[in-house]
Design a protein around this motif. Structure first.
Motif, mmCIF file in Angstrom:
data_model
loop_
_atom_site.group_PDB
_atom_site.id
_atom_site.type_symbol
_atom_site.label_atom_id
_atom_site.label_comp_id
_atom_site.label_asym_id
_atom_site.label_seq_id
_atom_site.Cartn_x
_atom_site.Cartn_y
_atom_site.Cartn_z
ATOM 1 N N GLY A 21 71.205 31.610 -62.993
ATOM 2 C CA GLY A 21 70.488 32.562 -62.155
ATOM 3 C C GLY A 21 68.983 32.423 -62.184
ATOM 4 O O GLY A 21 68.286 33.072 -61.393
ATOM 5 N N GLN A 22 68.440 31.584 -63.106
ATOM 6 C CA GLN A 22 66.996 31.335 -63.179
ATOM 7 C C GLN A 22 66.194 32.641 -63.226
ATOM 8 O O GLN A 22 65.160 32.797 -62.568
ATOM 9 N N TYR A 23 66.668 33.592 -64.036
ATOM 10 C CA TYR A 23 66.189 34.971 -63.998
ATOM 11 C C TYR A 23 64.692 35.103 -64.270
ATOM 12 O O TYR A 23 64.008 35.921 -63.643
ATOM 13 N N ARG A 24 64.166 34.303 -65.192
ATOM 14 C CA ARG A 24 62.762 34.491 -65.581
ATOM 15 C C ARG A 24 61.771 33.662 -64.775
ATOM 16 O O ARG A 24 60.562 33.876 -64.867
ATOM 17 N N HIS A 25 62.249 32.723 -64.018
ATOM 18 C CA HIS A 25 61.311 31.836 -63.311
ATOM 19 C C HIS A 25 60.412 32.553 -62.312
ATOM 20 O O HIS A 25 59.228 32.211 -62.192
ATOM 21 N N PRO A 26 60.891 33.559 -61.563
ATOM 22 C CA PRO A 26 59.993 34.210 -60.601
ATOM 23 C C PRO A 26 58.861 35.018 -61.232
ATOM 24 O O PRO A 26 58.020 35.551 -60.499
#
Length: 689
Positions: free
Chosen positions: A69-74
């Motif tokens: 989900g790449q949760y922290r990238h944004p």
């Protein structure tokens, strides 16, 4: 479907069947990759143990959230969006890469389940994915090569800049998707020339573009492009695969297991050694991390998983204050050392002590254990446990900073860092009104709730006001409470994170015995450090709350009523203490308490909640004399000033000390005030006559 071009599985090159190359390239590539991975795993096999195989469902969910989900990238929007598109494309195109490898061996190969409609749908998705990956690579190269964000920079003392490696990887990915487009586009162009059926070409995609550009080319040229693109793709693919474990892009492989094995019990510090009980620690030859192999396998996996994105250091308050600490380079230096000590060829080189060769003393002592680095890391690398482990090794060798030796000795002799006697621990209650008669819990004296005061509130003249305000609030709310008085020792929170494990256990055991004997039903404290220690470092205690949680409940229940704000012209801001916020997730409750004061105006600082900026007081830092350019507290006060605040409200005695000191040294006395949450609430309480 009839095809005009000869496939890589059927073609020949100077009389040699190209299928031979289609077999040799993967066999050599996979063989080299397997060898490199085996060598990279060698130090992990020799490392200290780590228990990370519990709560498997939770670990799988975390992996889906943070990796898939790449949760922290944004949290870094521009770079985050680029990375999400690259990662999503990578996930989609992985099936295509497998298919291409097998197409060179078996003409017209289709993965199971990818025939018919499913294959058409995937083909469309794959074409879009390849196109957006190409655009994302160009955008990423522009950021790296032209914009050059400051957090990517590498100071000279840490070695060479890593931009070349990032650019090479982006070029390799660009090559992969481009050659795939040419491979498929050349086939489509040949089909169109002869009026034969083609795979679905989606307008605007790279494959569609390649087909149209090549549509006027001769069949011989298309055939050469078709085979050339295929084998170029395969060579790049397997070179890329073997290149990944050689540097920072190893994280593409290791980040998934690294997140799976992440630390689940936030706020705690790992045991001295997994599998060794507290009563067996005396049998250990040494404590902590002194050589590379003293790290656990998970800590080494962290080193391999570092993205080298600089987010941790960008939010590290010690780094911002000019201390000799950059969390990013702890990972980078240890990874480089691992590669050097365990080379791909030859025998492992003799190990050297970490301190003085890989890591520096000041670097390790500069950390306040605030957790900002861990909160920001997209692959959830853990820094605090490593730093505490290295400190344990230094303490075990007697390597303790001069400024910390005195408070440490006082803690050992008298149970507090100030060196004051136990009988003075409850002296702060003498200035309370006569109707505030606080119980000192002993054998024959008990209460429903224990107010755990801790050392700074017991002995610091200014911070004693927090203790008195807390007591008055508890009395006004009609809560039956008491304190341990002389029986209370320092919670040991800072001692544990300082690396003095045996002293912490002594303090913990004495406090635990005193609390159990007091026969209380629950514990409340106004100190987030004590709150975190009692909640996460101790075992077998009654439930523990921070005072803000209790106040919020009593306000909601009507036992605490608040009058209109005294100075309605003032603007308030709340400073999140690290060990209340990041380590225990208490963000909104203190804000709700502040906002319960009628007509109070509150603003947020630029760094707040999980991005709050540490005051600099954690880990015995009130006594440490670091090398720094500017104090963290001053940076925090400047943020409050920029937010337009007149009053900084905190909920931690350590924060109050540092922020009040910073206001003085910044020349802002009379312009900005600092106050603790309990002082603010006590000042605005409506007292029944």
């Amino acid at each position: 479907m009839e095809t005009m071009l000869i496939s890589p599985a059927k073609a020949t090159l100077v009389g040699i069947p190209t299928v031979i190359f289609s077999l040799l390239i993967p066999l050599i590539g996979v063989g080299v990759f397997a060898y490199i991975i085996a060598m990279r795993l060698k130090p992990l096999v020799l490392a200290a143990p780590d228990q990370r195989f519990d709560h498997l469902i939770q670990r799988l969910l975390n992996m889906l959230k943070y990796v898939i989900g790449q949760y922290r990238h944004p949290r870094y929007m521009d770079a985050g969006i680029i990375h999400i598109f690259l990662f999503a494309g990578f996930m989609i195109l992985s099936l295509r890469s497998i298919t291409l490898v097998l197409l060179g061996i078996s003409e017209g190969y289709v993965l199971p389940g990818m025939g018919g409609t499913a294959g058409v749908v995937y083909g469309v998705l794959k074409d879009f994915a390849g196109t957006w990956v190409l655009v994302a690579c160009v955008a990423a190269m522009f950021r790296r090569g032209v914009l050059k964000p400051e957090r990517y920079a590498v100071p000279p003392k840490y070695g060479k800049d890593h931009t070349w490696e990032a650019m090479l990887v982006l070029l390799l990915i660009t090559g992969l998707v481009t050659f795939d487009m040419v491979f498929e586009g050349s086939q489509a162009a040949a089909q169109i020339q002869k009026g034969l059926k083609t795979e679905l070409l989606v307008p605007g995609t790279g494959t569609w573009f390649a087909a149209h550009v090549l549509s006027a080319s001769s069949l011989d040229k298309l055939q050469n492009l078709h085979l050339g693109a295929y084998f170029s793709h395969e060579l790049i693919f397997f070179f890329f695969l073997c290149f990944l474990p050689l540097g920072k892009h190893f994280h593409i492989i290791t980040s998934l297991p690294n997140v799976f094995f992440l630390k689940l019990n936030k706020g705690t510090v790992k045991p001295v050694r997994w599998g060794v009980a507290d009563d067996q620690l005396d049998d250990l030859e040494s404590f902590g991390v002194k050589t590379f192999e003293d790290f656990t396998w998970k800590q080494m996996l962290d080193f391999y998983s570092c993205v080298d994105c600089g987010r941790c250091s960008d939010h590290c308050p010690a780094n911002a204050a000019g201390r000799p600490l950059s969390p990013r380079f702890i990972s980078v230096k240890c990874r480089n050392y691992s590669f050097a000590k365990y080379p791909l060829f030859g025998q492992p080189v003799n190990g050297r002590p970490l301190i003085g060769n890989v890591l520096e003393e000041d670097e390790i002592w500069s950390c306040t254990t605030c957790g900002a680095c861990e909160e920001e890391c997209p692959v959830l690398i853990e820094y605090i446990d490593k730093i505490v482990d290295v400190r344990r090794g230094m303490v075990d060798d007697g390597n303790v900073p001069q400024s910390l030796q005195k408070p440490l000795g006082a803690l050992e002799k008298r149970g507090n860092p100030y060196g004051k006697t136990a009988k003075k621990r409850a002296d702060w209650i003498k200035d309370l009104p006569e109707d505030c008669n606080i119980k000192i819990l002993k054998k024959k004296e008990t209460a429903d709730i224990l107010y755990f005061v801790d050392s700074i509130t017991s002995y610091d003249d200014r911070i004693q006001e927090i203790g008195r305000a807390t007591a008055r609030i508890l009395f006004s709310a009609g809560i039956d409470f008491g304190i341990l008085g002389p029986a209370e020792k320092d919670s040991g929170h800072e001692v544990k994170r300082f690396g003095e494990e045996m002293l912490f256990q002594e303090l913990r055991d004495q406090n635990t015995d005193a609390i159990i004997r007091s026969d209380v039903q629950s514990i409340v404290t106004a100190d987030p450090h004590a709150f975190n220690a009692l909640k996460n470092d101790y075992q077998g205690l009654p439930p523990v709350e921070h005072i803000s949680q209790m106040i919020a409940r009593e306000i909601k229940g009507g036992k605490i009523r608040l009058k209109e704000v005294e100075d309605n012209g003032a603007t308030y801001t709340y400073h999140d203490p690290c060990y209340l916020g990041r380590h225990n997730g208490v963000y909104d409750i203190p804000r709700d308490v502040i906002d319960a004061i009628p007509n109070l105006k509150r603003v947020e600082m630029s760094k707040c909640k999980d991005r709050s900026f540490c005051c600099g007081g954690g880990g015995l830092m009130l006594f440490y004399e670091p090398e720094e350019e500017i104090r963290m507290g001053r940076l925090r006060v400047e943020m409050a000033e920029q937010a337009g605040a007149d009053v900084i409200v905190t909920a931690c005695p350590f924060c109050l000390v540092n922020i009040e000191d910073a206001i003085k040294t910044s020349g802002l006395e009379g312009k900005i005030e600092a106050i603790d949450l309990v002082e603010l609430i006590e000042r605005h309480m409506v007292h029944d006559t």
